[in-house]
Design an enzyme around this catalytic site. Sequence first.
Site, PDB file in Angstrom:
ATOM      1  CE  LYS A   1       1.756  -5.436   5.330  1.00 23.16           C
ATOM      2  NZ  LYS A   1       2.682  -4.980   6.221  1.00 23.16           N
TER       3      LYS A   1
ATOM      4  CG  ASP B   1      -1.495   1.531   8.976  1.00 21.29           C
ATOM      5  OD1 ASP B   1      -1.923   0.436   9.385  1.00 21.29           O
ATOM      6  OD2 ASP B   1      -0.709   1.634   8.011  1.00 21.29           O
TER       7      ASP B   1
ATOM      8  CG  ASP C   1       0.779  -3.264   8.988  1.00 19.20           C
ATOM      9  OD1 ASP C   1       1.635  -4.073   9.392  1.00 19.20           O
ATOM     10  OD2 ASP C   1       0.718  -2.852   7.818  1.00 19.20           O
TER      11      ASP C   1
ATOM     12  CB  CYS D   1       0.507  10.132   1.148  1.00 14.96           C
ATOM     13  SG  CYS D   1       1.493   9.585  -0.263  1.00 14.96           S
TER      14      CYS D   1
ATOM     15  NE  ARG E   1       6.300  -5.174  11.408  1.00 19.15           N
ATOM     16  CZ  ARG E   1       6.327  -3.900  11.802  1.00 19.15           C
ATOM     17  NH1 ARG E   1       5.953  -3.583  13.019  1.00 19.15           N
ATOM     18  NH2 ARG E   1       6.708  -2.943  10.963  1.00 19.15           N
ATOM     19  CE1 TYR E   2       4.997 -10.498  10.308  1.00 18.96           C
ATOM     20  CE2 TYR E   2       6.102  -8.747   9.109  1.00 18.96           C
ATOM     21  CZ  TYR E   2       4.956  -9.267   9.674  1.00 18.96           C
ATOM     22  OH  TYR E   2       3.777  -8.559   9.604  1.00 18.96           O
TER      23      TYR E   2
ATOM     24  CB  CYS F   1       8.155  10.785   0.007  1.00 17.42           C
ATOM     25  SG  CYS F   1       8.233   9.616   1.357  1.00 17.42           S
TER      26      CYS F   1
ATOM     27  CB  CYS G   1       2.141   9.164   5.181  1.00 18.50           C
ATOM     28  SG  CYS G   1       3.661   8.236   5.439  1.00 18.50           S
TER      29      CYS G   1
ATOM     30  NE  ARG H   1       7.622   2.979   8.220  1.00 19.75           N
ATOM     31  CZ  ARG H   1       7.679   2.072   7.241  1.00 19.75           C
ATOM     32  NH1 ARG H   1       7.832   2.457   5.992  1.00 19.75           N
ATOM     33  NH2 ARG H   1       7.613   0.784   7.503  1.00 19.75           N
TER      34      ARG H   1
ATOM     35  NE  ARG I   1       7.789 -10.655   5.712  1.00 16.99           N
ATOM     36  CZ  ARG I   1       7.209 -11.654   6.390  1.00 16.99           C
ATOM     37  NH1 ARG I   1       7.885 -12.750   6.693  1.00 16.99           N
ATOM     38  NH2 ARG I   1       5.956 -11.543   6.781  1.00 16.99           N
TER      39      ARG I   1
HETATM   40  S1  SF4 Z   1       2.765   6.886   2.003  1.00 17.90           S
HETATM   41 FE1  SF4 Z   1       4.293   7.976   3.242  1.00 17.90          FE
HETATM   42  S2  SF4 Z   1       6.218   6.926   2.813  1.00 17.90           S
HETATM   43 FE2  SF4 Z   1       4.797   6.398   1.153  1.00 17.90          FE
HETATM   44  S3  SF4 Z   1       5.161   7.967  -0.452  1.00 17.90           S
HETATM   45 FE3  SF4 Z   1       3.450   8.682   0.805  1.00 17.90          FE
HETATM   46  S4  SF4 Z   1       4.460  10.008   2.315  1.00 17.90           S
HETATM   47 FE4  SF4 Z   1       6.074   8.730   1.453  1.00 17.90          FE
END
Ligand code: SF4
Length: 357
Positions: free
Chosen positions: A331, A287, A324, A123, A106-107, A119, A126, A128, A110
Site C-alpha cells: 500500500k 482496487d 494497493d 459490497c 506482506r510486511y 460478511c 469488494c 476480495r 504485521r
Molecule cells: S468490502 Fe468485501 S470484505 Fe469488506 S464487508 Fe464488503 S464484501 Fe465484506
Amino acid sequence: MPPPIFRVNDTRESFVMQEGSLRSVSALAAAGLIPEGQAAGLHAVAARYAVAITPNMVRIIDTGKPDDPIARQFVPTAAELITTPDERADPIGDDAHSPVKGIVHRYPDRVLLKALHACPVYCRFCFRREQVGPGGEMLSDDEIRAAIAYISDHPAIWEVILTGGDPLMLSPRRLGALLDALEAIPHVATLRIHSRVPIVEPARIGPALLAVLTRRKPLWIAVHSNHPRELTEAAKAACRSLTRAGATLLGQTVLLRGVNDDPAILEALFRAMVAERIKPYYLHHPDLAPGTAGFRLSIAEGREIMRVLRGRLSGLAQPTYVLDIPGGAGKVPIGPDMIEPGGVRDSAGRLHPYEQD
Ligand code: SF4
C-alpha cells in the site's frame, strides 16, 4: 516456545447471518430495490458474487432514487459480469504472500489473519469478492492453530490484523478464543480488526461480543464506512460501545464513483467519524477487482478531491489516500502531492516558490 492454545469447545454454528437480511435477487426485487424487469438478468451476477444487505442498510436506501449511494454499494448490477483487461481475481496479491492458509505476510512487522470469509453485507466493489461469500466460510480449528503457530514462530510480527470476510461475524466465544491465543504471543504487541459490522449490523455489538473485545493489549477496530448516511444512530451507539469497551476506532473508506466521489460527502463522513471518536485512517483508491469498473475514478480525480479536503478539514479528520499496488507490492500513499517543480501548491491551488535540494 509452543504456540498458545486455541480451543473453542463450541459445536454451535460459528456465525449466523442477521435475520431479515436480503440475500437473493428475488428478495431484493420484492423489497423494491431492483427495478421491474431487471431481476431476471441479475441471477447470473448473484450466482457469481454473493449478495446480502442487512435490514439496517435497507432502511436507509431511498428506493425512489435509482442512483442512491447506499443501494449502489450493495445492489447487484449486470455490469459486474464485465471484466476489463486490467482487472484481476486477486487485485492486491494476497495469494503471493500467503505462507499458510489464512495468513498474508506482506510486511515484516504485521500479518493479516483471514479467519472467516463471510460478511454481513456483500459490497459490489469488494476487492476480495472472489473469496468472500456464504460458501467461503471459515478456517478449520486445525488451520487456525497452524496460523497461530506461524505467528508464534515469527518474532518480527508485531501486529496481527483480523480481516476476511468480517471477523465480528464470528461467535463471541470463537473470536474470544482467537484473540486470547494471539494476545498470549509475547511479541504480538497489538491487535487490529477490520469490520463493517458496527455500521451495517450494529445490533451484533452486544454484551457478549464487547466482553471479548476488552483486551489487555491494545485493540484497534477499523470501521468500514463510505457515506455519512451510514452513520445512523444505531451505528453510532455501536461505535460508542466499542470505544467504552477499550477499543480505539479507525475509519476506512473506499473512494467510489457515484457513492462518495464528492468532497462535500467525504467531508461530512469524516467529520461524523471524528464526532464519534473514529479517526479517519485510510481512503482507499478502488482496487482492480473483477466487474467493478463502474466504481473506479482516476487517481487524478481522487487527488483533486483530497486537495479540496486539505483546505477544508482539520488534520484530525484527514485520512491517508492510498493505493494497493496491483499484484501485492503493498500500500502506498498517493496524494495529494503539493510539491511541484516550480514550488509548493497550497490547498487553494496557488503555487508558492520553494527551494528544493
Ligand atoms: S468490502 Fe468485501 S470484505 Fe469488506 S464487508 Fe464488503 S464484501 Fe465484506
